[in-house]
Motif scaffolding. Structure first.
Motif, PDB file in Angstrom:
ATOM      1  N   GLN A  97       0.826  -1.213   0.000  1.00  0.00           N
ATOM      2  CA  GLN A  97       0.000   0.000   0.000  1.00  0.00           C
ATOM      3  C   GLN A  97       0.856   1.257   0.000  1.00  0.00           C
ATOM      4  OE1 GLN A  97      -2.236   0.561   3.655  1.00  0.00           O
ATOM      5  NE2 GLN A  97      -0.885  -0.832   4.726  1.00  0.00           N
ATOM      6  N   GLU A  98       0.204   2.357  -0.334  1.00  0.00           N
ATOM      7  CA  GLU A  98       0.872   3.658  -0.278  1.00  0.00           C
ATOM      8  C   GLU A  98       1.056   4.047   1.188  1.00  0.00           C
ATOM      9  OE1 GLU A  98       1.497   7.711  -2.345  1.00  0.00           O
ATOM     10  OE2 GLU A  98       1.140   5.766  -3.272  1.00  0.00           O
ATOM     11  N   ARG A  99       2.263   4.454   1.540  1.00  0.00           N
ATOM     12  CA  ARG A  99       2.560   4.879   2.917  1.00  0.00           C
ATOM     13  C   ARG A  99       3.438   6.115   2.875  1.00  0.00           C
ATOM     14  NH1 ARG A  99       2.979   0.366   6.880  1.00  0.00           N
ATOM     15  NH2 ARG A  99       1.852  -1.354   5.963  1.00  0.00           N
ATOM     16  N   GLU A 100       3.462   6.806   4.013  1.00  0.00           N
ATOM     17  CA  GLU A 100       4.401   7.912   4.144  1.00  0.00           C
ATOM     18  C   GLU A 100       5.442   7.531   5.188  1.00  0.00           C
ATOM     19  OE1 GLU A 100       4.406  12.684   4.009  1.00  0.00           O
ATOM     20  OE2 GLU A 100       3.043  11.844   5.505  1.00  0.00           O
ATOM     21  N   ILE A 101       6.691   7.650   4.805  1.00  0.00           N
ATOM     22  CA  ILE A 101       7.787   7.376   5.737  1.00  0.00           C
ATOM     23  C   ILE A 101       8.114   8.677   6.458  1.00  0.00           C
ATOM     24  CG2 ILE A 101      10.247   6.816   5.864  1.00  0.00           C
ATOM     25  CD1 ILE A 101       9.731   4.700   3.750  1.00  0.00           C
ATOM     26  N   THR A 102       8.004   8.629   7.785  1.00  0.00           N
ATOM     27  CA  THR A 102       8.177   9.850   8.581  1.00  0.00           C
ATOM     28  C   THR A 102       9.231   9.699   9.681  1.00  0.00           C
ATOM     29  OG1 THR A 102       6.418   9.175  10.096  1.00  0.00           O
ATOM     30  CG2 THR A 102       5.771  10.555   8.219  1.00  0.00           C
ATOM     31  N   THR A 103       9.745   8.472   9.915  1.00  0.00           N
ATOM     32  CA  THR A 103      10.733   8.289  10.981  1.00  0.00           C
ATOM     33  C   THR A 103      12.071   7.847  10.399  1.00  0.00           C
ATOM     34  OG1 THR A 103      10.272   5.947  11.385  1.00  0.00           O
ATOM     35  CG2 THR A 103       8.926   7.555  12.611  1.00  0.00           C
ATOM     36  N   ILE A 104      13.125   8.103  11.150  1.00  0.00           N
ATOM     37  CA  ILE A 104      14.478   7.709  10.763  1.00  0.00           C
ATOM     38  C   ILE A 104      14.522   6.194  10.548  1.00  0.00           C
ATOM     39  CG2 ILE A 104      16.848   7.496  11.630  1.00  0.00           C
ATOM     40  CD1 ILE A 104      16.351  10.205  13.112  1.00  0.00           C
ATOM     41  N   GLY A 105      13.951   5.451  11.495  1.00  0.00           N
ATOM     42  CA  GLY A 105      13.991   3.993  11.415  1.00  0.00           C
ATOM     43  C   GLY A 105      13.303   3.451  10.172  1.00  0.00           C
ATOM     44  N   ASP A 106      12.107   3.972   9.877  1.00  0.00           N
ATOM     45  CA  ASP A 106      11.386   3.482   8.698  1.00  0.00           C
ATOM     46  C   ASP A 106      12.131   3.802   7.410  1.00  0.00           C
ATOM     47  OD1 ASP A 106       9.411   2.172  10.055  1.00  0.00           O
ATOM     48  OD2 ASP A 106       7.866   3.694   9.734  1.00  0.00           O
ATOM     49  N   LYS A 107      12.812   4.948   7.371  1.00  0.00           N
ATOM     50  CA  LYS A 107      13.597   5.301   6.184  1.00  0.00           C
ATOM     51  C   LYS A 107      14.644   4.209   5.913  1.00  0.00           C
ATOM     52  CE  LYS A 107      17.042   8.721   4.733  1.00  0.00           C
ATOM     53  NZ  LYS A 107      17.680  10.003   5.088  1.00  0.00           N
ATOM     54  N   PHE A 108      15.331   3.766   6.971  1.00  0.00           N
ATOM     55  CA  PHE A 108      16.391   2.786   6.778  1.00  0.00           C
ATOM     56  C   PHE A 108      15.847   1.369   6.631  1.00  0.00           C
ATOM     57  CE2 PHE A 108      18.870   6.250   8.946  1.00  0.00           C
ATOM     58  CZ  PHE A 108      19.417   6.716   7.757  1.00  0.00           C
ATOM     59  N   LYS A 109      14.717   1.091   7.269  1.00  0.00           N
ATOM     60  CA  LYS A 109      14.059  -0.214   7.101  1.00  0.00           C
ATOM     61  C   LYS A 109      13.598  -0.368   5.644  1.00  0.00           C
ATOM     62  CE  LYS A 109      10.167  -2.464   9.407  1.00  0.00           C
ATOM     63  NZ  LYS A 109      10.300  -3.798   9.671  1.00  0.00           N
ATOM     64  N   TYR A 110      13.012   0.698   5.116  1.00  0.00           N
ATOM     65  CA  TYR A 110      12.568   0.698   3.718  1.00  0.00           C
ATOM     66  C   TYR A 110      13.767   0.508   2.783  1.00  0.00           C
ATOM     67  CZ  TYR A 110      10.561   2.403  -0.677  1.00  0.00           C
ATOM     68  OH  TYR A 110      10.146   2.519  -1.985  1.00  0.00           O
ATOM     69  N   MET A 111      14.852   1.202   3.068  1.00  0.00           N
ATOM     70  CA  MET A 111      16.073   1.081   2.267  1.00  0.00           C
ATOM     71  C   MET A 111      16.578  -0.367   2.278  1.00  0.00           C
ATOM     72  SD  MET A 111      19.586   3.121   3.070  1.00  0.00           S
ATOM     73  CE  MET A 111      21.099   2.785   2.190  1.00  0.00           C
ATOM     74  N   GLU A 112      16.646  -0.963   3.471  1.00  0.00           N
ATOM     75  CA  GLU A 112      17.143  -2.335   3.607  1.00  0.00           C
ATOM     76  C   GLU A 112      16.258  -3.303   2.823  1.00  0.00           C
ATOM     77  OE1 GLU A 112      18.227  -5.711   6.991  1.00  0.00           O
ATOM     78  OE2 GLU A 112      16.999  -3.988   7.565  1.00  0.00           O
ATOM     79  N   GLU A 113      14.956  -3.151   2.972  1.00  0.00           N
ATOM     80  CA  GLU A 113      14.028  -4.101   2.339  1.00  0.00           C
ATOM     81  C   GLU A 113      13.968  -3.938   0.828  1.00  0.00           C
ATOM     82  OE1 GLU A 113      10.260  -4.022   4.406  1.00  0.00           O
ATOM     83  OE2 GLU A 113      11.204  -4.601   6.296  1.00  0.00           O
ATOM     84  N   THR A 114      13.991  -2.693   0.341  1.00  0.00           N
ATOM     85  CA  THR A 114      13.867  -2.502  -1.108  1.00  0.00           C
ATOM     86  C   THR A 114      15.187  -2.770  -1.822  1.00  0.00           C
ATOM     87  OG1 THR A 114      14.125  -0.125  -0.788  1.00  0.00           O
ATOM     88  CG2 THR A 114      11.883  -0.950  -1.055  1.00  0.00           C
ATOM     89  N   LEU A 115      16.305  -2.344  -1.254  1.00  0.00           N
ATOM     90  CA  LEU A 115      17.588  -2.530  -1.935  1.00  0.00           C
ATOM     91  C   LEU A 115      18.174  -3.921  -1.746  1.00  0.00           C
ATOM     92  CD1 LEU A 115      19.419   0.860  -1.251  1.00  0.00           C
ATOM     93  CD2 LEU A 115      18.263   0.116  -3.346  1.00  0.00           C
TER      94      LEU A 115
END
Length: 164
Positions: A97-115
């Protein structure tokens, strides 16, 4: 002594290894400046296996020397609940789903999972200056000699790519 240009962004861990904390952009810029590969440490404050690596593998003299002399270390905390600067908020399609990343942790979690297609910590990734992996990313495993071999494999691949 820390770099005059980048020192303000760096810390030194309890084993004397300089590193960047939650600051991927400065870490990559510094790696380019000093001509070393970037070692990304996807970690978490609540990650038991991260502490095991930091407490039992990183203090080894051979490991600490490589972490200090041969790579630039950046630790990215995937469970950091602090809010990002508003201009860094990101709209992404994540978990179906569409989400908004607003925390430091989610930014890096998203990076880890997508890359890197991983969602567990620790995950260690060695990158060249084009942000391409130098060797297979490594999750939690005990064993100092294996860790040193993995680090050296990445450092040697970096040197090969740099001389081309």
């Amino acid at each position: 002594s820390l770099d005059p240009e980048f020192g303000q962004y760096m810390e030194v861990n309890k084993h004397g290894v300089p590193y960047f904390k939650n600051d991927y952009a400065h870490a990559l810029a510094y790696a380019k400046k000093v001509g070393k590969p970037l070692m990304v440490d996807f970690t978490g404050h609540a990650c038991a296996n991260c502490r095991k690596t930091e407490d039992f593998i990183w203090p080894d003299a051979g490991v600490a020397k490589i972490l200090t002399d041969d790579v630039v270390l950046v630790s990215l905390y995937v469970d950091d609940k602090r809010e990002l600067d508003k201009k860094e908020f990101m709209k992404v399609f994540w978990y179906g789903q569409e989400r908004e990343i607003t925390t430091i942790g989610d930014k890096f979690k998203y990076m880890e999972e997508t890359l890197y297609k991983q969602s567990t910590q620790p995950l260690y990734v060695l990158l060249d200056h084009e942000e391409k992996t130098l060797t297979a990313p490594r999750g939690y495993k005990s064993g100092i000699p294996e860790y040193i071999n993995w680090l050296n494999e990445g450092v040697n691949e970096f040197k090969k790519r740099s001389t081309k």
